[in-house]
Motif scaffolding. Structure first.
Motif, PDB file in Angstrom:
ATOM      1  N   LEU A  18       0.832  -1.205   0.000  1.00 47.23           N
ATOM      2  CA  LEU A  18       0.000   0.000   0.000  1.00 47.23           C
ATOM      3  C   LEU A  18       0.865   1.253   0.000  1.00 47.23           C
ATOM      4  N   GLU A  19       1.963   1.213   0.733  1.00 46.85           N
ATOM      5  CA  GLU A  19       2.870   2.361   0.760  1.00 46.85           C
ATOM      6  C   GLU A  19       3.477   2.594  -0.613  1.00 46.85           C
ATOM      7  N   ALA A  20       3.763   1.520  -1.341  1.00 50.62           N
ATOM      8  CA  ALA A  20       4.316   1.659  -2.696  1.00 50.62           C
ATOM      9  C   ALA A  20       3.309   2.358  -3.612  1.00 50.62           C
ATOM     10  N   PHE A  21       2.031   1.993  -3.499  1.00 50.43           N
ATOM     11  CA  PHE A  21       0.997   2.691  -4.272  1.00 50.43           C
ATOM     12  C   PHE A  21       0.993   4.186  -3.925  1.00 50.43           C
ATOM     13  N   ARG A  22       0.977   4.472  -2.646  1.00 50.41           N
ATOM     14  CA  ARG A  22       0.841   5.870  -2.210  1.00 50.41           C
ATOM     15  C   ARG A  22       2.043   6.714  -2.608  1.00 50.41           C
ATOM     16  N   GLN A  23       3.218   6.110  -2.621  1.00 44.53           N
ATOM     17  CA  GLN A  23       4.402   6.854  -3.032  1.00 44.53           C
ATOM     18  C   GLN A  23       4.326   7.270  -4.498  1.00 44.53           C
ATOM     19  N   ARG A  24       3.508   6.585  -5.273  1.00 47.23           N
ATOM     20  CA  ARG A  24       3.330   6.932  -6.683  1.00 47.23           C
ATOM     21  C   ARG A  24       2.039   7.719  -6.906  1.00 47.23           C
ATOM     22  N   GLY A  25       1.427   8.186  -5.797  1.00 46.18           N
ATOM     23  CA  GLY A  25       0.216   8.986  -5.903  1.00 46.18           C
ATOM     24  C   GLY A  25      -1.015   8.182  -6.288  1.00 46.18           C
ATOM     25  N   LEU A  26      -1.014   6.881  -5.979  1.00 42.96           N
ATOM     26  CA  LEU A  26      -2.110   5.989  -6.343  1.00 42.96           C
ATOM     27  C   LEU A  26      -2.870   5.537  -5.105  1.00 42.96           C
ATOM     28  N   GLU A  27      -4.131   5.188  -5.278  1.00 46.04           N
ATOM     29  CA  GLU A  27      -4.964   4.705  -4.177  1.00 46.04           C
ATOM     30  C   GLU A  27      -5.640   3.408  -4.616  1.00 46.04           C
ATOM     31  N   PRO A  28      -5.113   2.251  -4.190  1.00 46.31           N
ATOM     32  CA  PRO A  28      -5.684   0.978  -4.647  1.00 46.31           C
ATOM     33  C   PRO A  28      -7.095   0.763  -4.112  1.00 46.31           C
ATOM     34  N   ASN A  29      -7.834  -0.084  -4.803  1.00 48.42           N
ATOM     35  CA  ASN A  29      -9.228  -0.386  -4.482  1.00 48.42           C
ATOM     36  C   ASN A  29      -9.274  -1.558  -3.493  1.00 48.42           C
ATOM     37  N   VAL A  30      -8.922  -1.285  -2.228  1.00 50.03           N
ATOM     38  CA  VAL A  30      -8.803  -2.351  -1.225  1.00 50.03           C
ATOM     39  C   VAL A  30     -10.184  -2.922  -0.899  1.00 50.03           C
ATOM     40  N   LYS A  31     -10.299  -4.258  -1.018  1.00 51.49           N
ATOM     41  CA  LYS A  31     -11.562  -4.934  -0.742  1.00 51.49           C
ATOM     42  C   LYS A  31     -11.477  -5.876   0.455  1.00 51.49           C
ATOM     43  N   ILE A  32     -10.329  -6.520   0.628  1.00 54.21           N
ATOM     44  CA  ILE A  32     -10.188  -7.517   1.700  1.00 54.21           C
ATOM     45  C   ILE A  32      -8.796  -7.372   2.314  1.00 54.21           C
ATOM     46  N   ARG A  33      -8.748  -7.467   3.639  1.00 49.70           N
ATOM     47  CA  ARG A  33      -7.469  -7.500   4.361  1.00 49.70           C
ATOM     48  C   ARG A  33      -7.350  -8.859   5.039  1.00 49.70           C
ATOM     49  N   VAL A  34      -6.225  -9.531   4.847  1.00 50.12           N
ATOM     50  CA  VAL A  34      -6.037 -10.894   5.351  1.00 50.12           C
ATOM     51  C   VAL A  34      -4.677 -10.991   6.017  1.00 50.12           C
ATOM     52  N   HIS A  35      -4.607 -11.790   7.078  1.00 48.12           N
ATOM     53  CA  HIS A  35      -3.353 -11.921   7.814  1.00 48.12           C
ATOM     54  C   HIS A  35      -2.454 -13.023   7.248  1.00 48.12           C
ATOM     55  N   ASP A  36      -3.022 -13.909   6.451  1.00 47.65           N
ATOM     56  CA  ASP A  36      -2.285 -15.084   5.990  1.00 47.65           C
ATOM     57  C   ASP A  36      -2.037 -15.011   4.484  1.00 47.65           C
ATOM     58  N   ASP A  37      -0.778 -15.186   4.076  1.00 49.59           N
ATOM     59  CA  ASP A  37      -0.414 -15.099   2.658  1.00 49.59           C
ATOM     60  C   ASP A  37      -1.174 -16.115   1.815  1.00 49.59           C
ATOM     61  N   TYR A  38      -1.297 -17.340   2.336  1.00 51.38           N
ATOM     62  CA  TYR A  38      -1.858 -18.421   1.533  1.00 51.38           C
ATOM     63  C   TYR A  38      -3.377 -18.308   1.406  1.00 51.38           C
ATOM     64  N   SER A  39      -4.015 -17.643   2.361  1.00 55.14           N
ATOM     65  CA  SER A  39      -5.441 -17.332   2.197  1.00 55.14           C
ATOM     66  C   SER A  39      -5.629 -16.353   1.043  1.00 55.14           C
ATOM     67  N   ILE A  40      -4.733 -15.384   0.940  1.00 57.69           N
ATOM     68  CA  ILE A  40      -4.806 -14.430  -0.178  1.00 57.69           C
ATOM     69  C   ILE A  40      -4.633 -15.147  -1.511  1.00 57.69           C
ATOM     70  N   LEU A  41      -3.694 -16.084  -1.584  1.00 50.21           N
ATOM     71  CA  LEU A  41      -3.491 -16.822  -2.828  1.00 50.21           C
ATOM     72  C   LEU A  41      -4.759 -17.583  -3.223  1.00 50.21           C
ATOM     73  N   SER A  42      -5.413 -18.181  -2.262  1.00 47.27           N
ATOM     74  CA  SER A  42      -6.648 -18.906  -2.536  1.00 47.27           C
ATOM     75  C   SER A  42      -7.746 -17.961  -3.033  1.00 47.27           C
ATOM     76  N   MET A  43      -7.808 -16.771  -2.444  1.00 47.01           N
ATOM     77  CA  MET A  43      -8.818 -15.793  -2.854  1.00 47.01           C
ATOM     78  C   MET A  43      -8.540 -15.250  -4.257  1.00 47.01           C
ATOM     79  N   VAL A  44      -7.275 -15.002  -4.566  1.00 44.33           N
ATOM     80  CA  VAL A  44      -6.921 -14.557  -5.923  1.00 44.33           C
ATOM     81  C   VAL A  44      -7.260 -15.658  -6.926  1.00 44.33           C
ATOM     82  N   GLU A  45      -6.945 -16.900  -6.576  1.00 45.39           N
ATOM     83  CA  GLU A  45      -7.262 -18.032  -7.445  1.00 45.39           C
ATOM     84  C   GLU A  45      -8.763 -18.097  -7.737  1.00 45.39           C
ATOM     85  N   SER A  46      -9.580 -17.717  -6.735  1.00 43.63           N
ATOM     86  CA  SER A  46     -11.035 -17.739  -6.893  1.00 43.63           C
ATOM     87  C   SER A  46     -11.568 -16.523  -7.639  1.00 43.63           C
TER      88      SER A  46
END
Length: 289
Positions: A200-228
């Motif tokens: 998120l900081e990388a986005f903001r440093q370039r003046g961008l605001e990503p469309n955040v929909k879900i925050r997850v604590h586990d990397d592999y849960s995110i991979l499963s969600m992206v896969e879906s």
């Protein structure tokens, strides 16, 4: 000293029964130790209720000193072990999921070939919890992302890149690389890294605001969600090794990186086994992915 250790475990687990099982005591014996300690100190240390066990106000004031006493006692035992030789000991590590999956297994395996009686306890957390575990003594040292820490002393280990992770049907899935600008409007899944998110900081440093929909604590849960097909994400390249998720993994241009470091207690107060392991870790840096 057993009474102090017992109190520490009761507070940590919030239960006399669980602490007794862990330490190998009966619950009546555990209660007797705490009663004896309260009598000696003339202070009520714990409240019991149907919701569990918690420190009294006086207990909260005294507990940091008790923790320090237990740490010093354990340090004394470790020094004694050093004198006898490194034939036993416990190494407590605070770790990020990518480190516990891809760095620690080969490091621990080779270390235990030389010191087979050393026990490892791994606490998996984030860049907020790991320094706190080190501060309180729950971990001897911990791996952290130096880029998202503020005013925490840590020793640099290695730098790695982040990668964009996209569903296979995404229009950019076949590209050679992706830019942050191209990801700004997609539903974005954030990996919780602590107080600050490096992607998120990388986005903001370039003046961008990503469309955040879900925050997850586990990397592999995110991979499963992206896969879906729930959205896109940015994860450390180290996380994406040895994964079978059906996702597209792309370099980011310009690159987004993270610096992994080690936060630890004062080295003079570290258990001898942890000192040996830290030395071995830095000797092995070139072999780490």
């Amino acid at each position: 000293m057993n009474r102090y250790v017992a109190l520490q475990k009761i507070v940590e687990l919030g239960s006399f029964t669980k602490a007794a099982e862990l330490l190998g005591y009966t619950q009546p014996a555990m209660s007797l130790m705490i009663s004896s300690l309260e009598k000696e100190l003339s202070i009520k240390l714990l409240y019991r209720s149907r919701y569990g066990v918690r420190l009294t106000l006086e207990g909260k004031q005294l507990f940091p000193a008790i923790q320090k006493t237990v740490l010093q006692y354990n340090s004394m035992l470790e020094i004694a072990k050093q004198i006898r030789g490194l034939d036993s000991g416990v190494i407590r590590i605070g770790t990020l999921s990518s480190i516990s999956c891809h760095w620690l297994p080969p490091l621990i395996k080779k270390f235990q070939q030389q010191y087979p009686r050393i026990e490892f306890i791994l606490h998996q957390g984030d860049n907020n919890s790991i320094p706190e575990w080190v501060r309180t003594g729950e971990a001897d040292f911990g791996f952290v992302n130096l880029d998202v820490l503020d005013k925490v002393q840590a020793k640099f280990i290695k730098e790695g890149e982040y990668r964009a992770v996209l569903p296979l049907h995404h229009p950019l899935a076949g590209a050679q690389y992706v830019t942050l600008e191209a990801l700004e409007r997609d539903p974005f899944l954030v990996i919780e890294e602590g107080a600050l998110s490096k992607p998120l900081e990388a986005f903001r440093q370039r003046g961008l605001e990503p469309n955040v929909k879900i925050r997850v604590h586990d990397d592999y849960s995110i991979l499963s969600m992206v896969e879906s097909g729930l959205g896109v994400s940015i994860l450390p390249e180290l996380v994406l090794r040895k994964t079978n998720y059906q996702v597209a993994i792309l370099p980011i241009r310009p690159a987004v990186t993270r610096k992994i470091g080690l936060v630890m207690k004062d080295k003079n107060s570290l258990p001898i086994a942890s000192k040996y392991f830290i030395d071995y870790l830095f000797e092995s840096v070139d072999d780490l992915p």
